[in-house]
Enzyme design. Structure first.
Site, short mmCIF file in Angstrom:
data_model
loop_
_atom_site.label_atom_id
_atom_site.label_comp_id
_atom_site.label_asym_id
_atom_site.label_seq_id
_atom_site.Cartn_x
_atom_site.Cartn_y
_atom_site.Cartn_z
CE LYS A 102 -2.50 -6.75 -5.15
NZ LYS A 102 -3.66 -5.93 -5.54
P1 NAD Z 1 0.27 2.19 -12.32
O1 NAD Z 1 1.54 1.44 -12.28
O2 NAD Z 1 -0.53 2.24 -13.56
O3 NAD Z 1 0.50 3.69 -11.83
C1 NAD Z 1 1.12 4.01 -10.62
C2 NAD Z 1 1.32 5.51 -10.57
O4 NAD Z 1 1.84 5.85 -9.29
C3 NAD Z 1 2.31 6.04 -11.60
O5 NAD Z 1 1.85 7.29 -12.08
C4 NAD Z 1 3.58 6.21 -10.78
O6 NAD Z 1 4.48 7.17 -11.31
C5 NAD Z 1 2.99 6.68 -9.47
N1 NAD Z 1 3.90 6.50 -8.35
C6 NAD Z 1 4.70 5.44 -8.06
N2 NAD Z 1 5.44 5.71 -6.97
C7 NAD Z 1 5.10 6.95 -6.56
C8 NAD Z 1 5.52 7.78 -5.50
N3 NAD Z 1 6.46 7.36 -4.64
N4 NAD Z 1 4.96 8.99 -5.37
C9 NAD Z 1 4.02 9.41 -6.25
N5 NAD Z 1 3.57 8.67 -7.28
C10 NAD Z 1 4.12 7.45 -7.43
O7 NAD Z 1 -0.59 1.57 -11.10
P2 NAD Z 1 -2.18 1.56 -10.94
O8 NAD Z 1 -2.71 0.31 -11.55
O9 NAD Z 1 -2.73 2.88 -11.33
O10 NAD Z 1 -2.29 1.36 -9.36
C11 NAD Z 1 -2.20 2.44 -8.46
C12 NAD Z 1 -2.72 2.01 -7.10
O11 NAD Z 1 -4.07 1.55 -7.23
C13 NAD Z 1 -1.95 0.86 -6.44
O12 NAD Z 1 -1.94 1.06 -5.05
C14 NAD Z 1 -2.81 -0.36 -6.77
O13 NAD Z 1 -2.65 -1.41 -5.83
C15 NAD Z 1 -4.19 0.24 -6.69
N6 NAD Z 1 -5.19 -0.53 -7.44
C16 NAD Z 1 -5.08 -0.72 -8.78
C17 NAD Z 1 -6.05 -1.44 -9.46
C18 NAD Z 1 -6.04 -1.61 -10.94
O14 NAD Z 1 -7.03 -2.11 -11.51
N7 NAD Z 1 -5.00 -1.21 -11.65
C19 NAD Z 1 -7.13 -2.00 -8.74
C20 NAD Z 1 -7.21 -1.78 -7.36
C21 NAD Z 1 -6.23 -1.04 -6.72
#
Ligand code: NAD
Length: 411
Positions: A102
């Site tokens: 990571k």
């Molecule tokens: P992103 O940046 O596209 O979206 C994040 C979202 O969370 C946004 O809508 C943001 O406004 C919201 N957010 C941030 N802080 C917040 C808070 N304090 N309260 C409420 N909402 C909040 O990110 P993503 O890629 O969608 O990732 C989201 C989660 O999924 C993360 O934990 C990430 O590690 C996990 N994840 C993502 C992927 C991927 O392929 N993108 C894969 C595995 C896990």
């Protein structure tokens, strides 16, 4: 409790069931390499700004290390270490030939222009290019990064090492990406939600869903579940959310966010709610899909959903997790629930190396196959051993990593 301490707690719970000796536990818990770097860029106004970047390469017993790159102001070494270990277990749970890693940079993304973010990404690769590689460690998108960043990474890395599409996954489809990667994590969350509902004898059309986080993962999960007939009654992002008991029009919300800097702020469908209110809604399925640590000992008693799908990494603090387990809440753990992204990343990487590409239907079909098999395996272990899905997933993952480690031989 910090993130890595929490991950260790879950690890020991499963390792105890396997009677794992202490020396093997130390081996499994210790990252192979942890790197912290200074990333300095010139801002658009001519000022100099310095950020701290991290890459933790946890384990490669089962294959090259794989894990996202996160841009978020709360990124620190402890969190990256924990997420790297979860990646080792995640790739093992879905049984794809990878280890875990990571990375992240502590930065407030919204404070930087697109050009500054490009400089930051390229500079980070300048500092770590000699420790990553298509057979060593392959980054991917995570919170705060997306396909565009991955294109910059491929381009920057290739300047040092020659044309290398397999150095990074989650690239734009026009640049050696794969159709279906962008939706993959959210779609996977949706697939696993339906599998869970089916095992619990619940019907999608009778299911109310609330989703926290409306970025890549949350929005695709919402779209998939609405198309599958679930009623998505609430969504939110860091600006707050909205709730409509009749069900939201997910596509309208997506269109709104797309034209408002990816934010739901100001979106009016039903009533505006806070994130705390969303977590406490009387719904059938709660999907935290934003940041870690949102369900804690302080608010766990307000959570009413009988099913929680951990789309985000580590959204539930361990004390809250134990309280939910005691109440019989079904929690599909992050290392299974959000594994759709790394699964399609694997397809992308494998095809980059063969200069070959599947179409979207094939990607979706294979994603469904891999996740369904992992779900059945975790579910069966959980039932056989009478343990939670989280402990079952850890147990399965640890077993596979330990087996590969022993087979390779320790001298
Ligand atoms: P992103 O940046 O596209 O979206 C994040 C979202 O969370 C946004 O809508 C943001 O406004 C919201 N957010 C941030 N802080 C917040 C808070 N304090 N309260 C409420 N909402 C909040 O990110 P993503 O890629 O969608 O990732 C989201 C989660 O999924 C993360 O934990 C990430 O590690 C996990 N994840 C993502 C992927 C991927 O392929 N993108 C894969 C595995 C896990």
């Amino acid at each position: 409790m910090k993130a890595f301490e929490a991950t260790q707690r879950y690890f020991h719970r499963a390792a105890d069931l396997l009677d794992m000796p202490d020396n093997m536990r130390t081996l499994a818990l210790t990252a192979q390499r942890e790197v912290q770097v200074q990333v300095t860029i010139e801002r658009d106004d001519g000022n100099v700004a310095t950020y701290i970047g991290y890459r933790v390469q946890h384990n490669n017993a089962r294959g090259p290390m794989k894990g996202g790159l996160r841009f978020h102001h709360e990124v620190d070494l402890d969190e990256v270490r924990s997420l790297a270990m979860l990646m080792t277990l995640k790739t093992a749970v879905v049984n794809i030939p990878y280890g875990g890693a990571k990375g992240g940079i502590a930065v407030k993304v919204r404070d930087l222009s697109r050009r500054e973010l490009q400089r930051l990404t390229r500079k980070f690769i300048d500092t770590i290019h000699d420790i990553i590689g298509p057979d060593i460690d392959i980054p991917a998108p995570d919170m705060g990064t997306g396909a565009e960043h991955m294109a910059w990474i491929m381009n920057q890395y290739s300047k040092y090492h020659g044309f290398s599409p397999g150095i990074v996954t989650g690239k734009p489809v026009e640049m050696y990406g794969i159709p279906g990667r962008e939706e993959a994590t959210g779609r996977g969350v949706g697939i696993l939600t339906l599998k869970t509902l089916s095992r619990l004898g619940r019907k999608p059309q009778d299911t109310k869903v609330a989703i926290q986080g409306f970025g890549n993962v949350g929005s695709h999960a919402a779209k998939f579940l609405q198309e599958a007939d679930c009623r998505v009654v609430a969504v939110s992002d860091h600006t707050g959310g909205c709730y409509n008991a009749q069900g939201l029009e997910v596509m309208n919300a997506i269109r709104y966010a797309n034209s408002h800097e990816h934010l739901l702020e100001g979106y009016a469908d039903g009533e505006r709610i806070t994130n705390e209110e969303l977590l406490a809604l009387d719904v059938d399925v709660l999907i935290p899909a934003a940041i870690g640590g949102v369900i804690t000992a302080d608010n766990v008693d307000t959570v009413k959903a009988p099913v929680i799908i951990e789309a985000a990494n580590e959204p539930i603090r361990p004390e809250a997790n134990d309280a939910l387990e005691e109440r019989g809440v079904v929690v599909v753990p992050d290392i299974l629930a959000n594994a759709g992204g790394v699964t399609v990343s694997y397809f992308e990487w494998a095809q980059n190396r063969q200069y070959y590409r599947w179409n979207l239907d094939r990607v979706r079909q294979e994603l469904d196959r891999v996740l369904s098999q992992a779900f059945e395996e975790v579910w069966d272990v959980s039932k056989e051993r009478k343990i939670s899905l989280r402990t079952a997933a850890f147990l399965l993952g640890i077993k596979r990593v330990a087996k590969a480690t022993v087979l390779a031989g320790i001298v």
